[in-house]
Design a protein around this motif. Structure first.
Motif: not given
Length: 101
Positions: A48-49, A10-14, A28-39
């Motif tokens: 993040p994109e 997220l830091a690099i994406a931002t 814009t940054v999309q999927r900023a907090y999607a890491s919580s669904i990894a797995g």
């Protein structure tokens, strides 16, 4: 909107989105907090994109991002304090002196 790149975190994406926006390509940054669904979904789909708001600016934004990601590596000695400076920096971290031209 069109996806420009997937970032490693997220830091690099931002940072990339801010640099692009500052360069004249609203992003814009999309999927900023999607890491919580990894797995539950593959980890590479949770990164993040960075998206460019105006699709007509996509190619120019991609070119700018590549230039920013490949900043020139410099090695120089500050003429004021003789500190060795290494990296893409144009200013001495020690005294603020400018890189000699």
């Amino acid at each position: 909107m069109r996806r420009l790149v997937t970032a490693p975190n997220l830091a690099i994406a931002t940072l990339w989105a801010d640099m692009l926006t500052q360069g004249g390509f609203p992003s814009t940054v999309q999927r900023a907090y999607a890491s919580s669904i990894a797995g539950e979904v593959p980890p590479d789909q949770c990164l993040p994109e960075v998206w460019v708001t105006d699709e007509s600016q996509f190619d120019a934004a991609r070119t700018l991002l590549e230039q920013l990601r490949r900043a020139p590596h410099r090695h120089w000695v500050c003429p004021a304090c003789h500190e060795r400076v290494d990296g893409p920096f144009e200013q001495c971290w020690n005294c603020g002196g400018a890189m000699p031209r």
